[in-house]
Design a protein around this motif. Sequence first.
Motif, PDB file in Angstrom:
ATOM      1  N   MET A 155       0.857  -1.106   0.298  1.00  0.00           N
ATOM      2  CA  MET A 155       0.107  -0.038  -0.194  1.00  0.00           C
ATOM      3  C   MET A 155       0.823   1.231  -0.169  1.00  0.00           C
ATOM      4  O   MET A 155       0.348   2.068  -0.983  1.00  0.00           O
ATOM      5  CB  MET A 155      -1.024  -0.091   1.183  1.00  0.00           C
ATOM      6  N   LEU A 156       1.796   1.264   0.648  1.00  0.00           N
ATOM      7  CA  LEU A 156       2.715   2.137   0.928  1.00  0.00           C
ATOM      8  C   LEU A 156       3.657   2.558  -0.479  1.00  0.00           C
ATOM      9  O   LEU A 156       4.053   3.893  -0.802  1.00  0.00           O
ATOM     10  CB  LEU A 156       3.781   2.171   1.993  1.00  0.00           C
ATOM     11  N   ARG A 157       4.082   1.497  -1.125  1.00  0.00           N
ATOM     12  CA  ARG A 157       4.605   1.427  -2.293  1.00  0.00           C
ATOM     13  C   ARG A 157       3.931   2.182  -3.238  1.00  0.00           C
ATOM     14  O   ARG A 157       4.372   3.133  -4.120  1.00  0.00           O
ATOM     15  CB  ARG A 157       5.077   0.249  -2.666  1.00  0.00           C
ATOM     16  N   VAL A 158       2.793   1.817  -3.636  1.00  0.00           N
ATOM     17  CA  VAL A 158       1.761   2.380  -4.630  1.00  0.00           C
ATOM     18  C   VAL A 158       1.624   3.766  -4.507  1.00  0.00           C
ATOM     19  O   VAL A 158       1.134   4.177  -5.485  1.00  0.00           O
ATOM     20  CB  VAL A 158       0.685   1.479  -5.011  1.00  0.00           C
ATOM     21  N   THR A 159       1.326   4.435  -3.263  1.00  0.00           N
ATOM     22  CA  THR A 159       1.031   5.676  -2.924  1.00  0.00           C
ATOM     23  C   THR A 159       2.044   6.619  -3.584  1.00  0.00           C
ATOM     24  O   THR A 159       3.297   6.341  -3.157  1.00  0.00           O
ATOM     25  CB  THR A 159       0.682   5.783  -1.328  1.00  0.00           C
ATOM     26  N   ARG A 160       1.695   7.554  -3.797  1.00  0.00           N
ATOM     27  CA  ARG A 160       2.589   8.805  -4.435  1.00  0.00           C
ATOM     28  C   ARG A 160       2.951   9.579  -3.127  1.00  0.00           C
ATOM     29  O   ARG A 160       2.474   9.571  -2.220  1.00  0.00           O
ATOM     30  CB  ARG A 160       1.884   9.864  -5.334  1.00  0.00           C
ATOM     31  N   PRO A 161       4.352  10.134  -3.365  1.00  0.00           N
ATOM     32  CA  PRO A 161       4.861  11.007  -2.219  1.00  0.00           C
ATOM     33  C   PRO A 161       3.733  12.237  -1.941  1.00  0.00           C
ATOM     34  O   PRO A 161       3.236  12.738  -2.917  1.00  0.00           O
ATOM     35  CB  PRO A 161       6.032  11.506  -2.949  1.00  0.00           C
ATOM     36  N   GLY A 162       3.497  12.141  -0.696  1.00  0.00           N
ATOM     37  CA  GLY A 162       2.490  13.341  -0.291  1.00  0.00           C
ATOM     38  C   GLY A 162       1.056  12.613  -0.225  1.00  0.00           C
ATOM     39  O   GLY A 162       0.146  13.401   0.080  1.00  0.00           O
ATOM     40  N   GLY A 163       0.656  11.504  -0.766  1.00  0.00           N
ATOM     41  CA  GLY A 163      -0.420  10.845  -0.703  1.00  0.00           C
ATOM     42  C   GLY A 163      -0.495  10.217   0.657  1.00  0.00           C
ATOM     43  O   GLY A 163       0.419  10.094   1.570  1.00  0.00           O
ATOM     44  N   ILE A 164      -1.943   9.417   0.974  1.00  0.00           N
ATOM     45  CA  ILE A 164      -2.176   9.115   2.476  1.00  0.00           C
ATOM     46  C   ILE A 164      -2.397   7.651   2.151  1.00  0.00           C
ATOM     47  O   ILE A 164      -3.146   7.209   1.177  1.00  0.00           O
ATOM     48  CB  ILE A 164      -3.271   9.818   2.855  1.00  0.00           C
ATOM     49  N   VAL A 165      -1.957   6.811   3.319  1.00  0.00           N
ATOM     50  CA  VAL A 165      -2.299   5.343   3.622  1.00  0.00           C
ATOM     51  C   VAL A 165      -2.989   5.129   4.884  1.00  0.00           C
ATOM     52  O   VAL A 165      -2.741   5.727   5.709  1.00  0.00           O
ATOM     53  CB  VAL A 165      -0.878   4.513   3.501  1.00  0.00           C
ATOM     54  N   VAL A 166      -4.175   4.563   4.833  1.00  0.00           N
ATOM     55  CA  VAL A 166      -5.132   4.357   5.666  1.00  0.00           C
ATOM     56  C   VAL A 166      -5.348   2.721   5.734  1.00  0.00           C
ATOM     57  O   VAL A 166      -5.923   2.127   4.985  1.00  0.00           O
ATOM     58  CB  VAL A 166      -6.466   5.340   5.605  1.00  0.00           C
ATOM     59  N   LEU A 167      -4.863   2.155   6.872  1.00  0.00           N
ATOM     60  CA  LEU A 167      -4.828   0.633   7.301  1.00  0.00           C
ATOM     61  C   LEU A 167      -5.853   0.533   8.342  1.00  0.00           C
ATOM     62  O   LEU A 167      -5.463   0.768   9.473  1.00  0.00           O
ATOM     63  CB  LEU A 167      -3.429   0.115   7.181  1.00  0.00           C
ATOM     64  N   SER A 168      -6.973  -0.177   8.095  1.00  0.00           N
ATOM     65  CA  SER A 168      -7.934  -0.310   9.311  1.00  0.00           C
ATOM     66  C   SER A 168      -8.055  -1.731   9.445  1.00  0.00           C
ATOM     67  O   SER A 168      -8.421  -2.491   8.182  1.00  0.00           O
ATOM     68  CB  SER A 168      -8.997   0.471   8.890  1.00  0.00           C
ATOM     69  N   TYR A 169      -7.912  -2.387  10.421  1.00  0.00           N
ATOM     70  CA  TYR A 169      -8.057  -3.917  10.415  1.00  0.00           C
ATOM     71  C   TYR A 169      -8.416  -4.148  12.056  1.00  0.00           C
ATOM     72  O   TYR A 169      -8.463  -3.487  13.042  1.00  0.00           O
ATOM     73  CB  TYR A 169      -6.684  -4.734  10.364  1.00  0.00           C
ATOM     74  N   THR A 170      -9.027  -5.619  12.055  1.00  0.00           N
ATOM     75  CA  THR A 170      -9.666  -5.934  13.168  1.00  0.00           C
ATOM     76  C   THR A 170      -8.644  -6.903  13.925  1.00  0.00           C
ATOM     77  O   THR A 170      -7.869  -7.666  13.616  1.00  0.00           O
ATOM     78  CB  THR A 170     -10.707  -6.990  13.113  1.00  0.00           C
ATOM     79  N   LEU A 171      -8.391  -6.480  15.451  1.00  0.00           N
ATOM     80  CA  LEU A 171      -7.512  -7.228  16.157  1.00  0.00           C
ATOM     81  C   LEU A 171      -7.776  -8.510  16.888  1.00  0.00           C
ATOM     82  O   LEU A 171      -9.043  -8.752  17.120  1.00  0.00           O
ATOM     83  CB  LEU A 171      -7.155  -6.034  17.424  1.00  0.00           C
ATOM     84  N   TRP A 172      -7.008  -9.296  16.640  1.00  0.00           N
ATOM     85  CA  TRP A 172      -7.517 -10.891  16.938  1.00  0.00           C
ATOM     86  C   TRP A 172      -7.869 -10.924  18.339  1.00  0.00           C
ATOM     87  O   TRP A 172      -8.902 -11.633  18.643  1.00  0.00           O
ATOM     88  CB  TRP A 172      -6.286 -11.751  16.860  1.00  0.00           C
ATOM     89  N   TYR A 173      -7.252 -10.347  19.283  1.00  0.00           N
ATOM     90  CA  TYR A 173      -7.865 -10.361  20.801  1.00  0.00           C
ATOM     91  C   TYR A 173      -8.977  -9.634  21.256  1.00  0.00           C
ATOM     92  O   TYR A 173      -9.176  -9.592  22.216  1.00  0.00           O
ATOM     93  CB  TYR A 173      -6.422 -10.333  21.460  1.00  0.00           C
ATOM     94  N   GLY A 174      -9.383  -8.725  20.267  1.00  0.00           N
ATOM     95  CA  GLY A 174     -10.629  -7.950  20.629  1.00  0.00           C
ATOM     96  C   GLY A 174     -11.712  -8.696  20.391  1.00  0.00           C
ATOM     97  O   GLY A 174     -11.922 -10.060  19.914  1.00  0.00           O
ATOM     98  N   PRO A 175     -13.012  -8.219  20.595  1.00  0.00           N
ATOM     99  CA  PRO A 175     -14.014  -9.076  20.756  1.00  0.00           C
ATOM    100  C   PRO A 175     -14.759  -9.470  19.410  1.00  0.00           C
ATOM    101  O   PRO A 175     -15.377 -10.511  19.336  1.00  0.00           O
ATOM    102  CB  PRO A 175     -15.202  -8.091  21.445  1.00  0.00           C
TER     103      PRO A 175
END
Length: 276
Positions: A155-175
């Motif tokens: 995701m970081l590789r394909v984003t241009r300099p100045g662009g934004i990466v947003v990674l949202s994920y579910t944690l295993w030990y969460g409910p």
Amino acid sequence: MLALVERTVPGVRPAALRFVARRATFARSLGLLTSFPLEQSDPEVFYRGLARDTRELLDDLHRGVRGESARLAGSTVLDVGGGPGYFRDEFAGAGAWYVAVEPDTRELSAAGIEHRDVVRGSGMELPFATDSIDICFSSNVAEHVPQPWTLAEEMLRVTRPGGIVVLSYTLWYGPFGGHEMGLTHYLGGARAARMYERKHGHRPKNYFGTSLFKVGCAEGLRWARSADAEGRARFLAGFPRYHPWWAWWCTRVPGMREVAVSNLVLVLEKTAKGEN
């Protein structure tokens, strides 16, 4: 509010969250929480609500980084793990040029939606040129791949300099770490899968070790801070996606955060080499 946010989120530039914090209310959290059990029984309600919330989240983050007048319109938005197509409608409606990557043809056909602007491919080997995307995001996908930080690096590789990466994920030990297996994942992923199969007579959609993996909060924060320290990106913030803003402090507490954060959002701004 911003002063309190600065003391609660572990990121180094929490000003990027000033618009997100305004919308991160208890009412929003409650609405999302009540929709989660509908993912398989009423996916229309679940996915359309999640898509709308994701578009609003990215719009808020985009304005937080670029300024209050900034909008998604005209931006190239890459959705890593686009699923059954609900997200496209939201981003197209905002005027963004949206494209999704999805490896599973079953997911693409799950809602019976006509698909456009979708590329079949793996998030761990994105079929896009380096430095080509304005905003790259992934919503609830990292826990479904065996190498989540390879996905993050792509995701970081394909984003241009100045662009934004947003990674949202579910944690295993969460409910919600066990997904449709409920809280039985606390007994172990393999055991939870067997229990589900005995009860329902079929394998869960998200099968532990095949399409569902353990991924934590601390390791995500480590990856983001490493990218920042190496000058590849600016780590803007890490916060619980579905919590009201006044509960974001739990991201700072080792151990507790693995359970309490539930879904972690990592926000980075890509830098030109040596810029950070």
